[in-house]
Design a protein around this motif. Structure first.
Motif, PDB file in Angstrom:
ATOM      1  N   PHE A  11       0.817  -1.211   0.000  1.00  0.00           N
ATOM      2  CA  PHE A  11       0.000   0.000   0.000  1.00  0.00           C
ATOM      3  C   PHE A  11       0.855   1.267   0.000  1.00  0.00           C
ATOM      4  O   PHE A  11       0.486   2.268  -0.613  1.00  0.00           O
ATOM      5  CB  PHE A  11      -0.935   0.005   1.209  1.00  0.00           C
ATOM      6  CG  PHE A  11      -2.062  -0.968   1.106  1.00  0.00           C
ATOM      7  CD1 PHE A  11      -3.259  -0.610   0.502  1.00  0.00           C
ATOM      8  CD2 PHE A  11      -1.935  -2.261   1.605  1.00  0.00           C
ATOM      9  CE1 PHE A  11      -4.302  -1.509   0.398  1.00  0.00           C
ATOM     10  CE2 PHE A  11      -2.969  -3.172   1.509  1.00  0.00           C
ATOM     11  CZ  PHE A  11      -4.150  -2.800   0.906  1.00  0.00           C
ATOM     12  N   SER A  12       1.976   1.213   0.670  1.00  0.00           N
ATOM     13  CA  SER A  12       2.805   2.416   0.787  1.00  0.00           C
ATOM     14  C   SER A  12       3.526   2.760  -0.507  1.00  0.00           C
ATOM     15  O   SER A  12       3.973   3.895  -0.694  1.00  0.00           O
ATOM     16  CB  SER A  12       3.822   2.241   1.923  1.00  0.00           C
ATOM     17  OG  SER A  12       4.644   1.115   1.693  1.00  0.00           O
ATOM     18  N   ALA A  17      -8.184  -2.776  -3.162  1.00  0.00           N
ATOM     19  CA  ALA A  17      -7.049  -3.462  -2.532  1.00  0.00           C
ATOM     20  C   ALA A  17      -7.284  -3.673  -1.036  1.00  0.00           C
ATOM     21  O   ALA A  17      -6.924  -4.717  -0.483  1.00  0.00           O
ATOM     22  CB  ALA A  17      -5.770  -2.667  -2.764  1.00  0.00           C
ATOM     23  N   VAL A  18      -7.884  -2.682  -0.376  1.00  0.00           N
ATOM     24  CA  VAL A  18      -8.217  -2.816   1.046  1.00  0.00           C
ATOM     25  C   VAL A  18      -9.190  -3.983   1.235  1.00  0.00           C
ATOM     26  O   VAL A  18      -9.028  -4.803   2.148  1.00  0.00           O
ATOM     27  CB  VAL A  18      -8.822  -1.511   1.593  1.00  0.00           C
ATOM     28  CG1 VAL A  18      -9.485  -1.729   2.937  1.00  0.00           C
ATOM     29  CG2 VAL A  18      -7.741  -0.440   1.715  1.00  0.00           C
ATOM     30  N   VAL A  48      -2.987   1.448   6.837  1.00  0.00           N
ATOM     31  CA  VAL A  48      -3.724   2.341   7.742  1.00  0.00           C
ATOM     32  C   VAL A  48      -3.888   3.720   7.130  1.00  0.00           C
ATOM     33  O   VAL A  48      -4.956   4.341   7.236  1.00  0.00           O
ATOM     34  CB  VAL A  48      -3.011   2.430   9.104  1.00  0.00           C
ATOM     35  CG1 VAL A  48      -3.685   3.462   9.995  1.00  0.00           C
ATOM     36  CG2 VAL A  48      -2.992   1.070   9.791  1.00  0.00           C
ATOM     37  N   GLY A  49      -2.852   4.215   6.471  1.00  0.00           N
ATOM     38  CA  GLY A  49      -2.929   5.534   5.855  1.00  0.00           C
ATOM     39  C   GLY A  49      -4.000   5.621   4.786  1.00  0.00           C
ATOM     40  O   GLY A  49      -4.598   6.686   4.583  1.00  0.00           O
ATOM     41  N   GLU A  50      -4.256   4.516   4.105  1.00  0.00           N
ATOM     42  CA  GLU A  50      -5.272   4.519   3.044  1.00  0.00           C
ATOM     43  C   GLU A  50      -6.688   4.564   3.593  1.00  0.00           C
ATOM     44  O   GLU A  50      -7.605   5.025   2.918  1.00  0.00           O
ATOM     45  CB  GLU A  50      -5.109   3.289   2.139  1.00  0.00           C
ATOM     46  CG  GLU A  50      -3.821   3.275   1.333  1.00  0.00           C
ATOM     47  CD  GLU A  50      -3.683   4.488   0.415  1.00  0.00           C
ATOM     48  OE1 GLU A  50      -4.725   5.017  -0.034  1.00  0.00           O
ATOM     49  OE2 GLU A  50      -2.540   4.888   0.150  1.00  0.00           O
ATOM     50  N   MET A  63     -13.520   2.029   5.593  1.00  0.00           N
ATOM     51  CA  MET A  63     -13.529   0.591   5.844  1.00  0.00           C
ATOM     52  C   MET A  63     -14.117  -0.159   4.660  1.00  0.00           C
ATOM     53  O   MET A  63     -15.085   0.287   4.041  1.00  0.00           O
ATOM     54  CB  MET A  63     -14.331   0.269   7.110  1.00  0.00           C
ATOM     55  CG  MET A  63     -13.718   0.800   8.388  1.00  0.00           C
ATOM     56  SD  MET A  63     -14.772   0.510   9.834  1.00  0.00           S
ATOM     57  CE  MET A  63     -14.683  -1.278   9.943  1.00  0.00           C
ATOM     58  N   SER A  64     -13.541  -1.309   4.373  1.00  0.00           N
ATOM     59  CA  SER A  64     -14.055  -2.160   3.306  1.00  0.00           C
ATOM     60  C   SER A  64     -15.258  -2.952   3.816  1.00  0.00           C
ATOM     61  O   SER A  64     -15.480  -3.063   5.022  1.00  0.00           O
ATOM     62  CB  SER A  64     -12.967  -3.132   2.842  1.00  0.00           C
ATOM     63  OG  SER A  64     -12.693  -4.073   3.869  1.00  0.00           O
ATOM     64  N   PRO A  65     -16.049  -3.535   2.894  1.00  0.00           N
ATOM     65  CA  PRO A  65     -17.166  -4.375   3.337  1.00  0.00           C
ATOM     66  C   PRO A  65     -16.716  -5.502   4.260  1.00  0.00           C
ATOM     67  O   PRO A  65     -17.392  -5.814   5.235  1.00  0.00           O
ATOM     68  CB  PRO A  65     -17.723  -4.918   2.014  1.00  0.00           C
ATOM     69  CG  PRO A  65     -17.412  -3.848   1.014  1.00  0.00           C
ATOM     70  CD  PRO A  65     -16.067  -3.310   1.431  1.00  0.00           C
TER      71      PRO A  65
END
Length: 206
Positions: free
Chosen positions: A17-18, A50-51, A89-91, A97-99
């Motif tokens: 993610f970073s 992606a999350v 976490v930053g995203e 929050m995702s489903p």
């Protein structure tokens, strides 16, 4: 090559993610970055997918045992997850929050409630765990800078900050600043658990 939102999300997770810019993901997949927009809409759409992929594929612990065991297990799982996915976490601040995350938090909260916690305490307990862990990982770079600043302090200057403090306080301060953050978090969680147990004991005697 063929593309889909799932393939793009998988590439984000693989890159991390970073590091996962649209350009980096396109390069990973061997396509021009403009080809991604048909599936993702924009960068937030890509990161949201992606999350969801990362959280839905993670092996979360079974919800069994009393509420204390569940809180500790869930904390350890979130800690492992955030450590496995730097930048995750930053995203969340951008995509939410995702489903899968919403389903998991609801399942855990319902289990805590079934173990005897009030509806409010069930939701607040999990919210505190997640917020605290996310905050720790979100400030990881800041923590690294603080550690470097402390290590570079001249010995006399460092001693001046601690002069006159009890040894026990000095030990706690040093561990909080440069020690492993996991035990520090567990101590916070145990303090919170003690508070819930006290509240339950008062309710039992009312």
């Amino acid at each position: 090559r063929s593309l889909s939102l799932d393939i793009i999300a998988e590439a984000v997770v693989e890159i991390g993610f970073s590091e996962a810019s649209i350009t980096a993901v396109a390069k990973q997949l061997g396509v021009v970055h403009g080809a991604l927009y048909r599936y993702i809409g924009d960068r937030n759409g890509m990161m949201a997918a992606a999350v969801e992929k990362a959280t839905s594929e993670f092996r979360w612990p079974e919800l069994s045992g009393d509420w204390k065991a569940v809180l500790l297990d869930e904390s350890a799982a979130w800690w492992e997850f955030c450590g496995k996915h730097p930048g995750f976490v930053g995203e969340l601040a951008s995509v939410g929050m995702s489903p899968s995350m919403r389903r998991r938090t609801l399942e855990v909260s319902l289990h805590l409630h079934s173990c005897g916690l009030s509806a409010l305490d069930s939701i607040m307990a999990l919210d505190l765990v997640m917020d605290t862990i996310h905050d720790i990982f979100n400030r990881s770079k800041q923590r690294e800078r603080v550690i470097q600043q402390i290590l570079q302090l001249p010995q006399e200057e460092a001693a001046g900050y601690l002069d006159g403090l009890p040894d026990g306080i000095i030990e706690v301060i040093i561990n909080a600043l440069i020690g492993d953050p996991w035990p520090w978090f567990v101590n916070k969680l145990e303090l919170f658990i003690d508070g819930i147990e006290h509240r339950l004991s008062l309710a039992g005697t009312a």
